[in-house]
Design a protein around this motif. Structure first.
Motif, mmCIF file in Angstrom:
data_model
loop_
_atom_site.group_PDB
_atom_site.id
_atom_site.type_symbol
_atom_site.label_atom_id
_atom_site.label_comp_id
_atom_site.label_asym_id
_atom_site.label_seq_id
_atom_site.Cartn_x
_atom_site.Cartn_y
_atom_site.Cartn_z
ATOM 1 N N PRO B 79 15.463 50.401 63.165
ATOM 2 C CA PRO B 79 13.955 50.703 63.131
ATOM 3 C C PRO B 79 13.229 50.370 64.214
ATOM 4 C CG PRO B 79 14.466 48.890 61.654
ATOM 5 C CD PRO B 79 15.652 49.437 62.399
ATOM 6 N N THR B 80 12.405 51.477 65.027
ATOM 7 C CA THR B 80 11.822 50.986 66.240
ATOM 8 C C THR B 80 10.347 51.723 66.189
ATOM 9 O OG1 THR B 80 12.520 53.093 67.169
ATOM 10 C CG2 THR B 80 14.049 51.502 67.452
ATOM 11 N N LEU B 81 9.711 51.510 67.103
ATOM 12 C CA LEU B 81 8.124 51.717 67.051
ATOM 13 C C LEU B 81 8.306 53.297 67.347
ATOM 14 C CD1 LEU B 81 6.800 48.977 69.489
ATOM 15 C CD2 LEU B 81 5.806 49.509 67.190
ATOM 16 N N ARG B 85 9.764 54.117 62.036
ATOM 17 C CA ARG B 85 10.160 53.207 61.174
ATOM 18 C C ARG B 85 9.456 51.825 61.159
ATOM 19 N NH1 ARG B 85 14.583 54.018 57.693
ATOM 20 N NH2 ARG B 85 15.631 55.875 58.014
ATOM 21 N N VAL B 86 8.730 51.741 62.064
ATOM 22 C CA VAL B 86 7.773 50.371 62.297
ATOM 23 C C VAL B 86 6.421 50.953 62.587
ATOM 24 C CG1 VAL B 86 7.505 48.515 63.683
ATOM 25 C CG2 VAL B 86 9.701 49.378 63.606
ATOM 26 N N THR B 87 5.456 50.455 61.696
ATOM 27 C CA THR B 87 4.096 50.987 62.043
ATOM 28 C C THR B 87 3.291 49.672 61.874
ATOM 29 O OG1 THR B 87 4.042 51.101 59.499
ATOM 30 C CG2 THR B 87 4.620 53.333 60.687
ATOM 31 N N THR B 88 2.125 49.868 62.551
ATOM 32 C CA THR B 88 1.296 48.748 62.350
ATOM 33 C C THR B 88 0.062 49.124 61.213
ATOM 34 O OG1 THR B 88 1.397 48.342 64.517
ATOM 35 C CG2 THR B 88 -0.675 47.429 63.577
ATOM 36 N N THR B 94 2.756 44.194 60.377
ATOM 37 C CA THR B 94 3.474 45.082 60.931
ATOM 38 C C THR B 94 4.294 45.518 59.605
ATOM 39 O OG1 THR B 94 3.906 43.993 62.860
ATOM 40 C CG2 THR B 94 5.605 45.448 62.191
ATOM 41 N N GLN B 95 4.707 46.740 59.380
ATOM 42 C CA GLN B 95 5.803 47.068 58.135
ATOM 43 C C GLN B 95 6.576 47.811 58.918
ATOM 44 O OE1 GLN B 95 4.111 50.081 55.309
ATOM 45 N NE2 GLN B 95 4.067 48.300 54.137
ATOM 46 N N VAL B 96 7.896 47.780 58.131
ATOM 47 C CA VAL B 96 9.211 48.419 58.797
ATOM 48 C C VAL B 96 9.907 48.801 57.370
ATOM 49 C CG1 VAL B 96 11.350 47.819 59.730
ATOM 50 C CG2 VAL B 96 9.387 46.436 60.542
ATOM 51 N N PHE B 163 10.782 42.093 64.652
ATOM 52 C CA PHE B 163 11.259 42.579 63.234
ATOM 53 C C PHE B 163 12.768 42.894 63.252
ATOM 54 C CE2 PHE B 163 9.526 45.893 65.837
ATOM 55 C CZ PHE B 163 10.203 46.784 66.295
ATOM 56 N N GLN B 164 13.419 43.038 64.615
ATOM 57 C CA GLN B 164 14.860 43.393 64.618
ATOM 58 C C GLN B 164 15.410 42.042 64.595
ATOM 59 O OE1 GLN B 164 15.222 45.480 68.128
ATOM 60 N NE2 GLN B 164 14.679 47.417 67.134
#
Lengths: 343, 574
Positions: B79-81, B85-88, B94-96, B163-164
């Motif tokens: 998951p990356t911005l 897959r990574v949202t604000t 943050t949601q992943v 998150f990672q």
């Protein structure tokens, strides 16, 4: 004799109680068994508090001791660390056969000991057999040839072996028989463990792995025992009844092994009986060096990790064994020497 | 005749056993010497050596290589911005979204699903269900929701740039094995799984036998879908005695010895057919000074702290005690997070400068013996003159602690010699690590502040500039009777650093985050309380007759866990 045994057993009760209290107090002031968790920020304070509550580490000292003795199933405990008693106790205490649970392995203490005790007995009893046989041979041999060249050489070796620390003997043996023999292309022995990591756990593997630890443990004991046997044999051989036996024309072998050895062995039997509890507690240094998974290694690990439930049972087993085998030694002495009577 | 016969029998006996051993050494088994046997497999901490075993049988969602490149293991995609897959969320949190790869199987053939991740999430969130390492997970994770069997969404309760690497869902433990234990006992703490019974995992190997006190045996996992392991079996043999580990290596009984200390490099290198190498460590041994938690009042003055370091030749000590070419670390933070110009000042060796600073701080050489060239005696300690909070005439004597690790004791001795030359006396106090690091309530040396200087290592996080720094350096974390849980036993306090570090912990934009981290770092190290000695490398010795020593072996692990994370890539020799 029965009254004597009963009296000795009753006398042992306050002694064992005192030992237990002393060791319990000693372990409690040695530090916090969960201190290691404080070093790790990944373990949250809540987890540590929960574990402390679960093991009753925050209970007052007398409560902890009573719990260890008779369990806690008679009271409601604080199991989640919030300071309020909220769950019934489940342990029964050592007096009711519940040896407790190891804090580090979460295994019942009896399971922890069941893993280590057979290995220690195997090693210790083998050592004892080797020591008795070799020391008897050497002791008798040198007693029959006092101050001869062989006696002097063996005496010299005995003093050298007796004055060497066991760890040095162990490491020297490894260096010679495991490392150098291999380098020289000679048959060699393993450096440690009970079995080969790539092996099939067969009996021959086990015997090969036992040779060096048994040698390490035996050498010092053989040195001591053989000197002791030599001294007692010399004393007996020069006594009047042996002289009489010789005058009667008995053959030398009969005189030595039947008449002299029987009387000379009395103090040795006592010595052996007193040494047996030492087997149970394991050979701490030798087991550590040779990675022998026995009681000695368990003791060191439990001490390093400060695991009071294991250490308490360890000390108790050793103390009970010492008391019992002292009694056995006294009884054996009385049985073998008709002059001794316990009334 | 009888004696000759006896000797022949004995010789035959020993020879038969020895040759039996040689013949059995030809199989496809890798034997690793393991210096500590873990009491449990529970990831509760216990001993680091329990965690080091996990790469054999329990892999995670993703991992990193030595160049810090992330790669998926159980996850279908990182998951990356950028990949969405990574949202604000609207509230800034943050949601992943994480997906597992299709077809993943536990070693017993059961399918790995999100339910396994949810199972461990419950345990991470509720301490009563198991005492484990839960890091910051319960504090920063708001929820973990199942989308389908292979997809889950983790929502953090704040902006969460790590998150990672931190507070990541764990999917390495099978619900179908551990669930019944949880159901029966209300906790997983007593699960037989952690005592090695019925261990099921996702990794190249599976635990097949644990002989307590002797060894652990791992056999190839038939359901593993990664690279096929080169060795059919891996045996971890427990050897606690340092000399015996070396002997076992020399005797060819083990193929790998690792994590041994620097002073053994020559001995291992001398073993024929053995290749020795090291991997960079994250544990940096350093001198820590107690400037605000009850240490010697002299250390409250930055000039004294700086003088202590000016007085010691750290480069020469590293060369002499650790090895040639060993660099002195300038920061507790990993190098990639240093200020862009890499101009973190290393306080250089300057004895005259040290003396001047001490004099300026009010610690005077009252008898001139430091500069007296007619005597070879050790100078007497300097004494206080008009130093705030210190009676005039008080000698400058510092309590200098470390653990019983030999290289640290050697460092202590050398530093004592250096400090003597500038009129600072030290009491050397090596103590067991359990006493040095114990908590405040257990009267630990560091937490209670009963020290002036100490040598020890604190690992930093190589993957994040927000490495729980407030825990170790925050003004609010100085331990006290009212707050015994603090870890900042050296009493450093910089509100500027605390504020900046909080921002580092919540800034998602990588460039902006790095800039803040560098600013925070300067604020922290400007205080001159931490001075690196050397980065402790992890040493390995490999038997080249049994293992092909290539890059797969030399890169023995990956950055996040530098031990055996790629063990499946190891190949037998030849």
């Amino acid at each position: 004799m029965t009254r004597y045994i009963l009296r000795r057993l009753l006398e042992a009760v306050p002694l064992l109680t005192l030992i237990t209290i002393f060791v319990f107090l000693l372990l409690q002031v040695s530090g916090d068994p969960l201190a290691y968790l404080a070093q790790d920020p990944r373990v949250r304070e809540g987890d540590r508090a929960l574990l402390r509550a679960r093991y009753g580490l925050d209970d007052p000292l007398p409560v902890r001791f009573v719990t260890w003795l008779v369990g806690d199933d008679w009271r409601v405990r604080d199991c989640n660390g919030d300071g309020t008693p909220d769950c019934p106790g489940v342990t029964q205490g050592i007096l009711r056969g519940d040896l407790g649970e190891s804090i580090r392995t979460r295994q019942p203490v009896e399971v922890v000991f069941a893993n280590a005790l057979p290995n220690t007995l195997l090693l210790g009893l083998t050592v004892q057999v080797v020591v008795i046989i070799v020391a008897l041979c050497l002791g008798i041999f040198t007693a029959l040839r006092p101050y001869s060249a062989v006696d002097n050489v063996l005496t010299g070796f005995s003093f050298i072996a007796f004055s060497m620390p066991v760890f040095l003997i162990a490491l020297l043996l490894v260096q010679v028989f495991a490392i150098q023999f291999r380098a020289w292309g000679l048959p060699f022995l393993p450096t440690g463990g009970m079995y080969d990591a790539r092996g099939d756990r067969s009996l021959d593997e086990l015997i090969r792995h036992m040779i060096l630890p048994v040698l390490s443990l035996s050498l010092i004991q053989i040195a001591g025992y053989s000197r002791y046997i030599r001294a007692t044999m010399l004393e007996v051989i020069n006594s009047d009844y042996i002289r009489t036996a010789r005058a009667k024309g008995l053959i030398n072998r009969r005189i030595v092994f039947l008449h002299a050895l029987k009387n000379a062995s009395l103090p040795i039997i006592t010595l052996i009986a007193l040494d047996i509890p030492g087997i149970l507690s394991g050979a701490v240094i030798t087991e550590t060096i040779f990675s022998w998974p026995g009681m000695g290694r368990l003791f060191i690990q439990s001490l390093e990790q400060l695991d009071p439930p294991v250490l308490m049972v360890f000390v108790l087993i050793t103390a009970v064994a010492v008391v019992l085998f002292q009694l056995v030694a006294d009884i054996l002495y009385a049985m073998l020497d008709p002059r001794v009577r316990y009334n | 005749m009888k004696r000759t016969r006896l000797m022949l029998v004995l010789l035959a006996f020993v020879t038969a056993f020895s040759f039996g051993s040689l013949a059995s050494a030809q199989d496809n088994t890798l034997v690793i010497g393991w210096e500590q046997e873990p009491p449990l497999l529970n990831p509760r901490s216990d001993l680091a050596f329990a965690v080091l075993m996990q790469p054999f049988y329990a892999r995670g969602l993703w991992d990193w290589d030595l160049e810090r490149n992330i790669f998926p293991v159980m996850a279908a995609e990182i998951p990356t911005l950028d990949n969405g897959r990574v949202t604000t969320l609207e509230n800034g949190n943050t949601q992943v979204t994480i997906s597992l790869r299709e077809g993943l199987l536990w070693s017993d053939g059961e399918a790995i699903t999100v339910d396994d991740c949810l199972f461990w999430h419950e345990i991470l969130m509720d301490p009563t269900k198991g005492t484990i390492q839960r890091t910051s997970y319960p504090e920063v994770v708001e929820s973990l929701e199942k989308v389908d069997d292979l997809t889950m969404v983790v929502t953090y309760n704040r902006p969460w740039p790590d998150f990672q690497s931190q507070a990541v869902p764990v999917c390495s433990y099978p619900e179908h094995v551990l669930g019944p234990s949880l159901e029966a006992d209300g906790t997983i703490d007593n699960a037989p799984y952690f005592s090695g019974q019925g261990v099921v995992g996702y990794g190249p190997y599976v635990l097949s036998e644990w002989v307590v006190g002797d060894s652990m045996t791992f056999d190839v996992n038939p359901t593993w879908d990664g690279a096929a392991p080169g060795f059919n079996r891996v045996v971890l043999r427990f050897i606690t005695e340092t000399a015996q580990m070396q002997n076992a290596m020399q005797a060819g009984e083990i193929d790998v010895a690792f994590n041994w200390s620097d002073d053994q490099v020559a001995a291992y290198s001398a073993i024929e057919g053995t290749e020795v190498f090291s991997t960079p460590g994250v544990f940096g041994d350093a001198v820590w000074m107690n400037l605000g938690n009850g240490g010697n009042p002299a250390l409250a003055d930055i000039n004294v702290r700086r003088a202590i370091i000016h007085a010691t030749d750290r480069a020469a000590m590293a060369e002499a005690l650790v090895g040639p070419g060993i660099e002195v670390p300038r920061s507790w933070y990993p190098e990639q997070f240093w200020p862009a110009e890499s101009d973190l000042p290393l306080v250089e060796y300057n004895v005259d400068g040290a003396r001047e600073l001490l004099t300026a701080a009010g610690w005077i050489d009252d008898n001139g013996d430091e500069t007296d060239e007619n005597t070879e005696d050790t100078p007497t300690p300097r004494i206080a003159q008009d130093v705030a909070g210190v009676a005039d005439g008080t000698p400058l004597i510092l309590r200098f602690f470390t653990t019983t690790r030999q290289v640290r004791i050697d460092y202590q001795l050398l530093i004592q010699g250096y400090l003597n030359e500038v009129g600072i006396s030290t009491q050397l106090l090596p103590v067991p690590a359990t006493i040095l690091f114990a908590g405040f309530l257990e009267r630990g040396i560091l937490t209670t502040g009963d020290f002036d200087m100490a040598i020890f290592a604190l690992s930093s996080n190589p993957l994040s500039p927000f490495a729980d720094a407030p825990t170790w350096f925050g003004c609010d974390n100085i331990p006290s009777a009212e707050d015994p849980n603090g870890n900042n036993g050296w009493g450093v306090c910089s509100p500027e650093f605390d504020a900046l570090d909080l921002e580092v912990g919540s800034t998602l934009d990588p460039a902006e985050r790095l800039a803040k981290a560098q600013e925070a770092q300067e604020a922290l190290f400007g205080q001159q309380f931490w001075h690196g000695l050397y980065l402790r490398p992890t040493w390995y010795a490999i038997n080249t007759a049994r293992v092909t020593v290539d890059d797969n072996v030399r890169n023995v692990g990956t950055l996040s866990g530098n031990y055996f994370n790629q063990i499946e890539l190891w190949q037998p020799a030849g």
